[in-house]
Design a protein around this motif. Structure first.
Motif, short mmCIF file in Angstrom:
data_model
loop_
_atom_site.label_atom_id
_atom_site.label_comp_id
_atom_site.label_asym_id
_atom_site.label_seq_id
_atom_site.Cartn_x
_atom_site.Cartn_y
_atom_site.Cartn_z
N ALA A 24 -92.12 88.35 -11.52
CA ALA A 24 -92.96 87.72 -10.49
C ALA A 24 -94.28 87.22 -11.07
O ALA A 24 -94.93 86.36 -10.49
N GLY A 35 -88.88 93.09 -11.34
CA GLY A 35 -89.48 92.30 -10.27
C GLY A 35 -90.96 92.10 -10.47
O GLY A 35 -91.49 91.00 -10.29
N LEU A 42 -92.54 82.31 -7.99
CA LEU A 42 -93.63 83.20 -7.60
C LEU A 42 -94.84 83.01 -8.50
O LEU A 42 -95.97 83.23 -8.09
N LEU A 99 -85.23 86.74 -6.90
CA LEU A 99 -86.55 86.20 -7.25
C LEU A 99 -86.54 84.67 -7.34
O LEU A 99 -87.55 84.06 -7.69
#
Length: 381
Positions: free
Chosen positions: A233, A229, A9, A262
């Motif tokens: 990220a 998260g 990400l 993830l």
């Protein structure tokens, strides 16, 4: 073929690397999962038994509490016999830090806010830790923040947490010691996220993520998933601990699942199941639970779709390694996008488990004993 890994990400934050025993932390190393024992550390056998359970659950680093001299005396045996690196968690007593280093612990966690006369001992601690090659985690907690900073900020703000951590780092740096990782934990994910973002921008030390006192399993899982998260990220975070009012193995399972979700860890068994609705013609909840239970411990990255109707079911089942689209008392079984058979509803779970084990063997998996007996000798297509 196993599922393709998800693209990252964000680029991982660049940090210096240190070794916690055999586990690299920071510097681009994979994000590691930690937990903490709940046994009395002085009970060596019970502590080692729990560490073995945590290791089997996927824990890579374990922390043990050291509140008493009896716990200190247990450290050498625990550090020597544990299969994963052991971190000693020290509060209040500087002398226990030296004892933990001498015991061979892989790292020592100190809380600057509640170690008496800590600032005056930093030079000695730095010297001992450097000589032994023992990293130090500076672990700042909202609930035990240095009184000087509480007076300055009025409460445990993100800025207060960061200032505390960097102040203690600077004391170690004065003695040339930089084998440090940092945590700035708070029970509010919003404050915690802000603190880690500020910290990430102001130093290059590896960061240990945690939402402290996150709560019971459901609430704590949500808080941790949201906070981790958001940060992971953005490339922030090098090791994590999910804090739950639950058995520590549950913390490890949640932590690994967050990393898998993830794309920061190779996916293991993944059950894709629909939430059910008025279109469902089977009990999706029951099917998903039975398939999950039947495949627990499967050591391969396998995506299994359990779908309850013909609207999204066939599409999801085709995308998975293995899947079922159910309806009208039957289930279409898909393997690698192709329908291989249609079975009665009563045979869906059994068939999915058999096919999953067959795929696992084709992938070269060494199946656990409890699953090996379930493998069909012949599968008719």
């Amino acid at each position: 073929m196993p599922p393709m890994p998800l693209p990252a990400l964000a680029e991982r934050r660049k940090s210096r690397q240190l070794m916690v025993g055999s586990v690299p932390v920071g510097g681009g190393a994979p994000v590691s999962v930690q937990s903490m024992t709940t046994t009395l550390t002085s009970d060596v056998n019970a502590t080692l038994q729990q560490i073995a359970e945590l290791t089997a659950s996927g824990c890579q680093i374990v922390r043990v509490a050291v509140p008493s001299q009896d716990d200190v005396e247990a450290l050498p045996a625990i550090a020597r016999k544990s299969n994963i690196p052991v971190i000693a968690d020290i509060h209040f007593q500087p002398k226990y830090v030296f004892a933990a280093i001498d015991a061979g612990c892989a790292a020592v966690r100190v809380n600057p806010g509640n170690i008496r006369q800590f600032d005056d001992k930093v030079g000695e601690i730095a010297k001992a830790a450097a000589a032994a090659g023992t990293p130090i985690r500076i672990g700042v907690n909202a609930g035990s923040l240095d009184k000087r900073l509480l007076e300055k900020y009025g409460r445990a703000t993100a800025e207060a947490l960061v200032e505390s951590a960097l102040w203690e780092c600077s004391l170690f740096e004065e003695h040339g010691f930089r084998d440090i990782k940092i945590s700035v934990k708070h029970n509010d994910p919003v404050v915690m996220i802000r603190a880690y973002r500020q910290l990430a921008a102001q130093c290059d030390y590896p960061l240990h993520l945690g939402v402290t006192e996150a709560g019971p399993a459901f609430q704590g899982t949500i808080k941790s998933a949201v906070a981790f998260g958001a940060l992971l990220a953005e490339g922030i975070g090098d090791t994590i601990r999910v804090s739950l009012s639950a058995p520590p193995a549950e913390e490890v399972k949640v932590g690994n699942q967050i990393l898998e979700s993830l794309g920061l860890k190779e996916r293991g068994l993944e059950i894709v199941s629909c939430p059910s609705c008025g279109r469902a013609q089977v009990d999706v909840y029951k099917l998903a639970e039975e398939v999950t239970a039947g495949l627990e411990g499967l050591p391969v990255p396998l995506r299994v779709a359990v779908m309850g109707c013909v609207v999204n079911g066939p599409g999801e089942a085709r995308e998975a390694d293995l899947g079922v689209a159910s309806g009208n008392g039957k289930g279409q079984i898909f393997v690698k996008g192709q329908v291989i058979k249609t079975v009665p509803e009563s045979q869906i779970v059994e068939t999915l488990i058999e096919e999953a084990l067959r795929l696992a063997e084709e992938m070269g998996a060494d199946l656990p004993e409890e699953l090996r007996g379930l493998t069909p000798s012949v599968t008719v297509h």
